[in-house]
Design an enzyme around this catalytic site. Sequence first.
Site, PDB file in Angstrom:
ATOM      1  N   SER A 289       0.841  -1.197   0.000  1.00  0.00           N
ATOM      2  CA  SER A 289       0.000   0.000   0.000  1.00  0.00           C
ATOM      3  C   SER A 289       0.879   1.251   0.000  1.00  0.00           C
ATOM      4  O   SER A 289       1.696   1.439  -0.902  1.00  0.00           O
ATOM      5  CB  SER A 289      -0.958  -0.041   1.191  1.00  0.00           C
ATOM      6  OG  SER A 289      -1.920   0.984   1.104  1.00  0.00           O
ATOM      7  N   ASP A 392     -10.101  -2.571  -6.248  1.00  0.00           N
ATOM      8  CA  ASP A 392      -9.288  -1.517  -5.643  1.00  0.00           C
ATOM      9  C   ASP A 392      -9.289  -0.314  -6.578  1.00  0.00           C
ATOM     10  O   ASP A 392      -8.887  -0.417  -7.742  1.00  0.00           O
ATOM     11  CB  ASP A 392      -7.854  -2.018  -5.422  1.00  0.00           C
ATOM     12  CG  ASP A 392      -6.965  -0.992  -4.754  1.00  0.00           C
ATOM     13  OD1 ASP A 392      -7.484   0.065  -4.329  1.00  0.00           O
ATOM     14  OD2 ASP A 392      -5.748  -1.232  -4.648  1.00  0.00           O
ATOM     15  N   HIS A 422      -8.315  -4.137  -1.730  1.00  0.00           N
ATOM     16  CA  HIS A 422      -7.058  -3.534  -1.314  1.00  0.00           C
ATOM     17  C   HIS A 422      -6.550  -4.212  -0.033  1.00  0.00           C
ATOM     18  O   HIS A 422      -7.303  -4.430   0.909  1.00  0.00           O
ATOM     19  CB  HIS A 422      -7.255  -2.034  -1.077  1.00  0.00           C
ATOM     20  CG  HIS A 422      -5.986  -1.265  -0.885  1.00  0.00           C
ATOM     21  ND1 HIS A 422      -5.202  -0.862  -1.939  1.00  0.00           N
ATOM     22  CD2 HIS A 422      -5.362  -0.838   0.229  1.00  0.00           C
ATOM     23  CE1 HIS A 422      -4.149  -0.206  -1.484  1.00  0.00           C
ATOM     24  NE2 HIS A 422      -4.224  -0.185  -0.153  1.00  0.00           N
TER      25      HIS A 422
END
Length: 460
Positions: A289, A392, A422
């Site tokens: 991320s 996502d 995600h």
Amino acid sequence: MPSVAVKLYSVFFKFLLKHRLQNRIQTPSAESDPFGVTTRPEESVAPSNPLFSDGVATKDIHIDPFTSLTVRIFLPESALHSPESDSKLQSKTKARLNSRKADLEESEVLLRRYSYGSSNVGTAVTRQEEYRRSSHGGGGSDVEALNLKSDAYRGYAPVDVNRRKLPIMLQFHGGGWVSGSNESVANDFFCRRISRLCDAIVVAVGYRLAPENRYPAAFEDGLKVLNWLGKQANLAECSKSMGNARGGVVESRKADTNRHILDAFGAAMVEPWLAAHGDPSRCVLLGVSCGANIADYVARKAVEAGRLLDPVKVVAQVLMYPFFIGSIPTHSEIKLANSYFYDKAMCLLAWKLFLPEEEFSLDHPAANPLVPDRGPPLKLMPPTLTVVAEHDWMRDRAIAYSEELRKVNVDAPVLEYKDAVHEFATLDMLLKTPQAHACAEDIAIWVKKYISFRGHEFSY
């Protein structure tokens, strides 16, 4: 589509995250403290364990006296294998394969046949345990490698023989700049899995969080750890050369000399696990991320530094659902703006907490990898694997970045996972799903192309 359980947990997760982000925005922050924080009180933290109780030993190190920057080192049990076993592995594999397969099949038959506690079960298990013990290079090497005599430290301490060198992976956790930790239960589980699958030392970076420390603190911390690896390698080499130069002195005198030389370099001594088993010439960056943004930044700085980082060489990077954004929305940013766990509105709040107010822009170099004049030229970037999820909203920009790398002949494949969200491979609730495990295995297969010695790579 994601399961009902994932959807319900996503609602709870988003509510909690939004509440925390708004509280931090509304709470006026005091003057920035350079020391900073690397974990939040609400974070569930896994303690380090310097023993190979589950196949991976861990230890925490505070590497910068002026900040809270820490690292957690994950050392797989395979480091206890003797180096000779690697060099002879290819020649012995074919000869041992058939006999080993026969033994395992016989053991499985015995286990199935006597599944209610017959004495033959012990025979089958014993054979597998004997093979596991012998894989470390002998029954006594493990006992010698574990320093259990000291009352102060009862963890693994390398010995002077049978030091197997492993590649090093720098891992940067996620959390939207304001949360997450390299010591969290979820990150600890993920790093252990990657360490075992990739057969590598994982160094999880505990960078400073926002809003206490805004950009570029986290990015500087990532680069600082890369430089720390180089310092560790140089100190270890200095220690080794000084020991060789005084070969006629007794061992205790030699150890005292090396300790004095190392102390003269600074407060930090050589980290023994990295000195004994780390190979900085095979360094991989792995970002999750927002950690993927840090990994990409560190890779760019490594390219710019060139040989100044020797002996550290970044041979590849893995960007797992990177936290990219831009002022011109992509198709996925429009269609999936209200997606699971991290929707676009909450991510904008996270960026406002991370970027300084005078620098806030969705086209900031830290946020948008496709802005011009970002430097260095993309053709100089290391091979880059990008992992994206179907649900996502950040996926399209990550794919576009990968396409730009491929245009200049950089090995930059994209792994897209269907019905995934995600952080599907790193979030605490999803870590043990088959898809999360498959993702880690896919990463290991690709990474081994660049960290394995010739002749030992996995093939597709």
